[in-house]
Design an enzyme around this catalytic site. Structure first.
Site, PDB file in Angstrom:
ATOM      1  N   THR A  30     -96.020  61.728 -12.922  1.00 37.16           N
ATOM      2  CA  THR A  30     -96.310  62.802 -13.879  1.00 37.16           C
ATOM      3  C   THR A  30     -97.737  62.741 -14.420  1.00 37.16           C
ATOM      4  O   THR A  30     -98.217  63.728 -14.983  1.00 37.16           O
ATOM      5  CB  THR A  30     -95.342  62.730 -15.081  1.00 37.16           C
ATOM      6  N   CYS A  38     -90.044  55.632 -25.545  1.00 41.60           N
ATOM      7  CA  CYS A  38     -89.975  57.075 -25.260  1.00 41.60           C
ATOM      8  C   CYS A  38     -88.562  57.463 -24.839  1.00 41.60           C
ATOM      9  O   CYS A  38     -87.943  56.808 -23.983  1.00 41.60           O
ATOM     10  CB  CYS A  38     -90.962  57.436 -24.152  1.00 41.60           C
ATOM     11  N   ARG A  41     -86.358  60.306 -19.647  1.00 41.28           N
ATOM     12  CA  ARG A  41     -85.637  59.570 -18.607  1.00 41.28           C
ATOM     13  C   ARG A  41     -86.524  58.446 -18.057  1.00 41.28           C
ATOM     14  O   ARG A  41     -87.709  58.633 -17.805  1.00 41.28           O
ATOM     15  CB  ARG A  41     -85.247  60.520 -17.477  1.00 41.28           C
ATOM     16  N   ARG A  63    -102.529  60.852 -19.233  1.00 42.13           N
ATOM     17  CA  ARG A  63    -102.671  61.587 -20.485  1.00 42.13           C
ATOM     18  C   ARG A  63    -101.509  61.250 -21.416  1.00 42.13           C
ATOM     19  O   ARG A  63    -100.407  60.911 -20.956  1.00 42.13           O
ATOM     20  CB  ARG A  63    -102.730  63.089 -20.225  1.00 42.13           C
ATOM     21  N   CYS A  65     -98.302  61.186 -23.812  1.00 39.67           N
ATOM     22  CA  CYS A  65     -97.022  61.899 -23.819  1.00 39.67           C
ATOM     23  C   CYS A  65     -96.905  62.738 -25.088  1.00 39.67           C
ATOM     24  O   CYS A  65     -97.209  62.269 -26.185  1.00 39.67           O
ATOM     25  CB  CYS A  65     -95.882  60.891 -23.743  1.00 39.67           C
ATOM     26  N   CYS A  68     -93.248  61.202 -27.108  1.00 38.09           N
ATOM     27  CA  CYS A  68     -93.186  59.958 -27.884  1.00 38.09           C
ATOM     28  C   CYS A  68     -94.453  59.710 -28.692  1.00 38.09           C
ATOM     29  O   CYS A  68     -94.493  58.787 -29.507  1.00 38.09           O
ATOM     30  CB  CYS A  68     -92.897  58.760 -26.989  1.00 38.09           C
ATOM     31  N   TRP A 423    -115.469  27.848 -50.652  1.00 37.36           N
ATOM     32  CA  TRP A 423    -114.242  28.542 -51.044  1.00 37.36           C
ATOM     33  C   TRP A 423    -114.459  30.055 -51.064  1.00 37.36           C
ATOM     34  O   TRP A 423    -113.690  30.820 -50.475  1.00 37.36           O
ATOM     35  CB  TRP A 423    -113.765  28.072 -52.421  1.00 37.36           C
ATOM     36  N   TYR A 427    -112.803  32.984 -48.709  1.00 37.58           N
ATOM     37  CA  TYR A 427    -112.022  34.053 -49.338  1.00 37.58           C
ATOM     38  C   TYR A 427    -112.539  35.423 -48.904  1.00 37.58           C
ATOM     39  O   TYR A 427    -111.760  36.338 -48.604  1.00 37.58           O
ATOM     40  CB  TYR A 427    -112.106  33.888 -50.861  1.00 37.58           C
ATOM     41  N   ASP A 443    -108.792  24.695 -51.771  1.00 36.38           N
ATOM     42  CA  ASP A 443    -108.159  25.445 -52.855  1.00 36.38           C
ATOM     43  C   ASP A 443    -107.074  24.605 -53.536  1.00 36.38           C
ATOM     44  O   ASP A 443    -106.205  24.007 -52.883  1.00 36.38           O
ATOM     45  CB  ASP A 443    -107.537  26.725 -52.296  1.00 36.38           C
TER      46      ASP A 443
END
Length: 507
Positions: A30, A38, A41, A63, A65, A68, A423, A427, A443
């Site tokens: 396809t 999806c 089928r 390309r 779908c 879905c 520290w 962070y 820490d």
């Protein structure tokens, strides 16, 4: 990228949602690529090709779908820990680095050569940087078509297309139909929206309470509002100002984001920042499986399997707040940040003010703080000086908090700034640079948590050695330790970063 075709096909046969976002299925008969969930089928195994990314599927000529909707799948950071360069490049592409620039410029920002960057993308993502940018552009446009009532001209602008003509040509080539037809087919968009509203997918579980609790403790009056049901803040990109709100969506494994901003071209950058703040690219299953191997972390991970590392909206804002919070509580640091906003913050424009009750100001940019007299703030002079120096440094180099180099290079670069030691640098790397392996090993909160787990408090070198087994997810380990011990105030445990060989000695 090589994938186990048999394992992938089994996931497709069972419509296994655990693989959604981890693989995409190209159907050769396809010319369409789908998500593994999806409902169409199931194709025969000899007719499918599996891809690790939507970009790779699209680059191979498939390309998306229409059923879905691959653009609605969780955007997992599957490449984390495999290529930090690719990870940082993707972050920059998400914020529009290739909308007005080229691959050479992107490579330069990352500190690598253009050819090397192309090779890394081909190896880890199966596509070129340009293909990645184009795919993200198309998928965002398709989501805007499905979920909003924006005119097609505005959709083209908001998704990063340079022109409406290029937008129309791309959709005609990919879908063999004009973009307006996709909207008529979808029937999902709600009319009368105030602002642009989108749903952003993530991989569940998601610990919304822990993340919003973390943000709520640090919410700056006038800039942020946080509750159990939602998060709102003022935002600034360039010269434009706006607001956004984030709430759990009615759809499973989604956050609903509403953006009110005058310049639609900034939409990709805003969405990228929302993903960063709410850590939407994390794969909690993979992280939990790895961290649970340590008996000290296993019960914490089991208690909060969807724990995320809260990100930051802006690197400069986070660095200011981290410096403010050295050796004082989060409450006191947040109050100081609020005073900075009151003194030097910018009022929201009249068109945006009042959209969300309580949001009034934008956090001041580095130019404003560089020109401010910070000595009026109730803090040590060394800290005021550090803030001034930080502001001047960001004015001189606006990309200071971009993801350049690996974690070690980033920490070294940050520690070169006065007032930022190990520290604070870790962070900032954890929350702004989104380094999943950042780890503030000195820490006090982490040391206390390990003491509670093991019966004795480790030394800093011992904790650092123990954490080697947690790579590449040490930032998530830190969050589990902080949260598991109900230590939601890591900044309060951070001593003032000084330019000394061991600025964590007091811990």
């Amino acid at each position: 990228m090589e994938m186990d075709a048999d394992a992938c096909y089994r996931a497709l046969l069972t419509r296994d949602a655990r693989f959604d976002g981890r693989l995409f299925v190209g159907v050769r008969t396809t010319g369409i690529y789908c998500r593994p969930i999806c409902p169409a089928r199931t194709p025969k195994p000899e007719n499918v090709t599996f891809f690790a990314t939507a970009t790779a599927a699209q680059a191979a000529g498939f390309r998306p779908c229409l059923r879905c909707r691959p653009e609605a799948s969780p955007d997992l950071a599957a490449w984390r820990g495999t290529s930090n360069t690719v990870s940082r490049a993707l972050t920059l592409i998400e914020t529009g680095a290739l909308d007005g620039g080229d691959v050479e410029g992107l490579a330069s920002r990352l500190g690598v050569g253009e050819r090397q960057l192309r090779r890394l993308f081909r190896r880890h993502l199966g596509a070129s940087p340009i293909s990645v940018a184009q795919t993200r552009r198309v998928l965002l446009a398709k989501q805007l078509i499905h979920e909003t009532r924006l005119p097609m001209t505005e959709v083209a602008l908001a998704s990063g297309f340079g022109s409406v003509r290029r937008f129309n040509e791309t959709f005609q080539r990919l879908y063999d139909r004009p973009p307006a037809t996709l909207r008529r087919l979808s029937g999902e968009a709600a009319a009368g929206e105030d602002g642009v509203r989108l749903d952003l997918a993530y991989r569940g579980p998601y610990d919304w309470d822990a993340l919003t609790g973390f943000l709520r403790m640090r919410a700056i009056e006038g800039v942020e509002l946080v509750s159990a049901t939602g998060y709102a803040r003022t935002i600034a990109i360039g010269a434009d100002r706006g607001v956004l709100t984030v709430t759990p969506s009615a759809k499973p494994d989604r956050l609903s984001v509403t953006i009110r901003f005058p310049k639609l071209a900034a939409l990709p950058a805003i969405i990228a920042r929302v993903r960063r703040v709410f850590d939407l690219t994390a794969d909690p299953g993979a992280i939990a499986e790895h961290l649970s191997r340590d008996p000290a972390l296993a019960p914490r991970v089991a208690a909060r399997p969807g724990l995320r590392v809260p990100g930051a909206w802006d690197g400069f804002e986070l660095a200011v707040r981290a410096i403010l919070g050295q050796q004082i509580s989060v409450t006191a640091a947040t109050a100081l940040a609020g005073r900075i906003v009151w003194e030097w913050g910018e009022l929201l424009p009249a068109a945006t003010a009042g959209v969300v009750l309580g949001l009034t100001h934008v956090f001041p940019g580095p130019e404003r703080l560089a020109a401010a007299d910070l000595s009026v703030l109730p803090m040590p002079g060394a800290r005021s000086s550090a803030l001034k120096t930080l502001a001047l440094a960001v004015v001189a180099d606006p990309t200071l908090f971009d993801g350049r180099g690996d974690l070690t290079e980033a920490i070294t670069r940050l520690k070169a700034l006065p007032g930022i030691g190990e520290w604070t640098a870790q962070y900032i790397a954890m929350r702004q640079l989104r380094e999943p392996d950042a780890f503030p090993s000195g820490d006090i909160g982490l040391l206390r948590a390990m003491a509670a787990a093991d019966g004795r408090r480790p030394t800093i070198p011992a904790l650092r050695a123990r954490a080697e087994a947690w790579r590449p997810w040490r930032a998530y380990a830190a969050l589990h330790l902080w949260t598991g011990e109900i230590i939601a105030d890591p900044l309060a445990a951070a001593p003032l970063d000084r330019k000394a060989p061991d600025d964590r000695k007091a811990a």
